[in-house]
Structure formats: structure tokens, C-alpha cells
Design a protein around this motif. Sequence first.
Motif, PDB file in Angstrom:
ATOM      1  N   VAL A  81       5.888  -7.259   9.555  1.00 40.60           N
ATOM      2  CA  VAL A  81       6.576  -8.172   8.635  1.00 40.60           C
ATOM      3  C   VAL A  81       5.983  -9.577   8.744  1.00 40.60           C
ATOM      4  O   VAL A  81       5.845 -10.286   7.734  1.00 40.60           O
ATOM      5  CB  VAL A  81       8.095  -8.166   8.906  1.00 40.60           C
ATOM      6  N   LEU A  82       5.610  -9.988   9.940  1.00 36.31           N
ATOM      7  CA  LEU A  82       5.052 -11.329  10.152  1.00 36.31           C
ATOM      8  C   LEU A  82       3.538 -11.397   9.943  1.00 36.31           C
ATOM      9  O   LEU A  82       2.957 -12.484  10.009  1.00 36.31           O
ATOM     10  CB  LEU A  82       5.397 -11.816  11.563  1.00 36.31           C
ATOM     11  N   GLY A  83       2.902 -10.236   9.729  1.00 36.04           N
ATOM     12  CA  GLY A  83       1.453 -10.228   9.540  1.00 36.04           C
ATOM     13  C   GLY A  83       0.673 -10.507  10.816  1.00 36.04           C
ATOM     14  O   GLY A  83      -0.425 -11.063  10.771  1.00 36.04           O
ATOM     15  N   VAL A  84       1.233 -10.114  11.946  1.00 37.61           N
ATOM     16  CA  VAL A  84       0.583 -10.326  13.244  1.00 37.61           C
ATOM     17  C   VAL A  84      -0.112  -9.044  13.676  1.00 37.61           C
ATOM     18  O   VAL A  84       0.502  -7.977  13.690  1.00 37.61           O
ATOM     19  CB  VAL A  84       1.613 -10.758  14.311  1.00 37.61           C
ATOM     20  N   ASP A  85      -1.381  -9.155  14.027  1.00 39.68           N
ATOM     21  CA  ASP A  85      -2.122  -8.041  14.596  1.00 39.68           C
ATOM     22  C   ASP A  85      -1.771  -7.993  16.085  1.00 39.68           C
ATOM     23  O   ASP A  85      -2.192  -8.859  16.852  1.00 39.68           O
ATOM     24  CB  ASP A  85      -3.622  -8.254  14.385  1.00 39.68           C
ATOM     25  N   LEU A  86      -0.976  -7.006  16.470  1.00 46.25           N
ATOM     26  CA  LEU A  86      -0.491  -6.932  17.848  1.00 46.25           C
ATOM     27  C   LEU A  86      -1.615  -6.789  18.875  1.00 46.25           C
ATOM     28  O   LEU A  86      -1.566  -7.411  19.937  1.00 46.25           O
ATOM     29  CB  LEU A  86       0.466  -5.746  18.008  1.00 46.25           C
ATOM     30  N   VAL A  87      -2.600  -5.980  18.564  1.00 47.71           N
ATOM     31  CA  VAL A  87      -3.687  -5.777  19.519  1.00 47.71           C
ATOM     32  C   VAL A  87      -4.467  -7.076  19.696  1.00 47.71           C
ATOM     33  O   VAL A  87      -4.761  -7.487  20.824  1.00 47.71           O
ATOM     34  CB  VAL A  87      -4.600  -4.615  19.091  1.00 47.71           C
ATOM     35  N   GLU A  88      -4.765  -7.744  18.600  1.00 47.44           N
ATOM     36  CA  GLU A  88      -5.478  -9.020  18.683  1.00 47.44           C
ATOM     37  C   GLU A  88      -4.646 -10.060  19.443  1.00 47.44           C
ATOM     38  O   GLU A  88      -5.171 -10.787  20.290  1.00 47.44           O
ATOM     39  CB  GLU A  88      -5.784  -9.535  17.275  1.00 47.44           C
ATOM     40  N   ALA A  89      -3.349 -10.137  19.152  1.00 46.61           N
ATOM     41  CA  ALA A  89      -2.480 -11.089  19.846  1.00 46.61           C
ATOM     42  C   ALA A  89      -2.438 -10.794  21.346  1.00 46.61           C
ATOM     43  O   ALA A  89      -2.493 -11.717  22.168  1.00 46.61           O
ATOM     44  CB  ALA A  89      -1.073 -11.051  19.251  1.00 46.61           C
ATOM     45  N   ALA A  90      -2.348  -9.515  21.699  1.00 42.31           N
ATOM     46  CA  ALA A  90      -2.309  -9.135  23.113  1.00 42.31           C
ATOM     47  C   ALA A  90      -3.638  -9.445  23.802  1.00 42.31           C
ATOM     48  O   ALA A  90      -3.657  -9.933  24.937  1.00 42.31           O
ATOM     49  CB  ALA A  90      -1.956  -7.653  23.253  1.00 42.31           C
ATOM     50  N   GLU A  91      -4.741  -9.174  23.120  1.00 38.15           N
ATOM     51  CA  GLU A  91      -6.064  -9.494  23.688  1.00 38.15           C
ATOM     52  C   GLU A  91      -6.194 -11.001  23.903  1.00 38.15           C
ATOM     53  O   GLU A  91      -6.680 -11.441  24.948  1.00 38.15           O
ATOM     54  CB  GLU A  91      -7.176  -8.995  22.767  1.00 38.15           C
ATOM     55  N   ASP A  92      -5.754 -11.803  22.915  1.00 38.52           N
ATOM     56  CA  ASP A  92      -5.800 -13.263  23.050  1.00 38.52           C
ATOM     57  C   ASP A  92      -4.959 -13.727  24.234  1.00 38.52           C
ATOM     58  O   ASP A  92      -5.374 -14.593  25.003  1.00 38.52           O
ATOM     59  CB  ASP A  92      -5.313 -13.944  21.766  1.00 38.52           C
ATOM     60  N   LYS A  93      -3.767 -13.145  24.381  1.00 39.62           N
ATOM     61  CA  LYS A  93      -2.877 -13.524  25.487  1.00 39.62           C
ATOM     62  C   LYS A  93      -3.481 -13.132  26.830  1.00 39.62           C
ATOM     63  O   LYS A  93      -3.397 -13.882  27.813  1.00 39.62           O
ATOM     64  CB  LYS A  93      -1.504 -12.869  25.305  1.00 39.62           C
ATOM     65  N   LEU A  94      -4.096 -11.958  26.882  1.00 35.32           N
ATOM     66  CA  LEU A  94      -4.744 -11.527  28.125  1.00 35.32           C
ATOM     67  C   LEU A  94      -5.905 -12.448  28.476  1.00 35.32           C
ATOM     68  O   LEU A  94      -6.098 -12.803  29.647  1.00 35.32           O
ATOM     69  CB  LEU A  94      -5.211 -10.076  28.003  1.00 35.32           C
ATOM     70  N   ASP A  95      -6.675 -12.879  27.469  1.00 32.78           N
ATOM     71  CA  ASP A  95      -7.761 -13.841  27.708  1.00 32.78           C
ATOM     72  C   ASP A  95      -7.202 -15.144  28.278  1.00 32.78           C
ATOM     73  O   ASP A  95      -7.762 -15.714  29.217  1.00 32.78           O
ATOM     74  CB  ASP A  95      -8.532 -14.134  26.415  1.00 32.78           C
ATOM     75  N   GLU A  96      -6.098 -15.620  27.690  1.00 34.57           N
ATOM     76  CA  GLU A  96      -5.459 -16.850  28.176  1.00 34.57           C
ATOM     77  C   GLU A  96      -4.992 -16.673  29.617  1.00 34.57           C
ATOM     78  O   GLU A  96      -5.210 -17.542  30.471  1.00 34.57           O
ATOM     79  CB  GLU A  96      -4.274 -17.207  27.281  1.00 34.57           C
ATOM     80  N   ASN A  97      -4.339 -15.543  29.911  1.00 31.71           N
ATOM     81  CA  ASN A  97      -3.864 -15.284  31.272  1.00 31.71           C
ATOM     82  C   ASN A  97      -5.021 -15.172  32.253  1.00 31.71           C
ATOM     83  O   ASN A  97      -4.910 -15.603  33.410  1.00 31.71           O
ATOM     84  CB  ASN A  97      -3.003 -14.028  31.314  1.00 31.71           C
ATOM     85  N   ASP A  98      -6.130 -14.617  31.796  1.00 32.49           N
ATOM     86  CA  ASP A  98      -7.314 -14.494  32.650  1.00 32.49           C
ATOM     87  C   ASP A  98      -7.819 -15.884  33.048  1.00 32.49           C
ATOM     88  O   ASP A  98      -8.225 -16.104  34.188  1.00 32.49           O
ATOM     89  CB  ASP A  98      -8.402 -13.710  31.915  1.00 32.49           C
ATOM     90  N   ARG A  99      -7.752 -16.833  32.109  1.00 35.25           N
ATOM     91  CA  ARG A  99      -8.172 -18.213  32.413  1.00 35.25           C
ATOM     92  C   ARG A  99      -7.158 -18.910  33.329  1.00 35.25           C
ATOM     93  O   ARG A  99      -7.545 -19.668  34.215  1.00 35.25           O
ATOM     94  CB  ARG A  99      -8.333 -19.016  31.121  1.00 35.25           C
ATOM     95  N   ARG A 100      -5.866 -18.658  33.102  1.00 35.07           N
ATOM     96  CA  ARG A 100      -4.810 -19.351  33.858  1.00 35.07           C
ATOM     97  C   ARG A 100      -4.645 -18.831  35.280  1.00 35.07           C
ATOM     98  O   ARG A 100      -4.267 -19.585  36.184  1.00 35.07           O
ATOM     99  CB  ARG A 100      -3.470 -19.219  33.137  1.00 35.07           C
TER     100      ARG A 100
END
Length: 116
Positions: A81-100
Motif C-alpha cells: 500500500v505504501l509502495g515500499v520494496d521490503l527487500v530493498e528496505a531491509a537491505e538498506d537497514k542491514l547496510d546501515e546496521n553494518d556501519r553502526r
Amino acid sequence: MTTELERLAGRLRAFARVRDWEQFHTPKNLAMALAGEVGELVAEFQWLTPEESAAPGPEASARIRAELADVTLYLVRLADVLGVDLVEAAEDKLDENDRRYDPGRYRGSARKAPPA
């Protein structure tokens, strides 16, 4: 989204459409329903020991599986409904967590990193 998630999102879209439920599938309503289903999943683990939660019996496993399915369905529908690609969002979040969370500083630790 991956092909499997796209297929599932399409099935959910069609499911809602033929029942004229799209009018109820606002982001607010879907987020609230998702929170309710997460609560039902949490309730399945509430009084289990860590050992019991790692190896639930067949009846508990069936209930947990059903609650995981409910959580997944609402999450996929909300993202659609929001037009969010869940896999892409999760990959982006994992990349952020990897940096943090540098392994040298956080290995074996449950502490939170400071806000980015």
C-alpha cells in the motif's frame, strides 16, 4: 521486491479487492493490525523459558507458524500500500546496521549504538 514477495503482495491485493476491503487497508489500519498480530505472536512466547522458546512443541509450533504468517501478511500488505520494496528496505537497514555496529566494538554485546 523479490518475485515471491511480489507474488504474495499481488495475491493480497486481489484478496482485498474482491472483498471490497481496500477501503479499510489504510496505512494506519494496516499498521495497527500488524501491531495486534505481533502482540499475538509475542503472547505465544510470553511465559516460555528460553529453552522452551527455542524448541516449542507441535501445538505451540503450529500457533507460532500461524502468527508469523499473519504478521507477514500484514507487513507485506502495508509495504505494498505504501509502495515500499521490503527487500530493498531491509537491505538498506542491514547496510546501515553494518556501519553502526562495528564487530570490533559490539561483538558479544547487546548494547545499542548511539543514534546516527
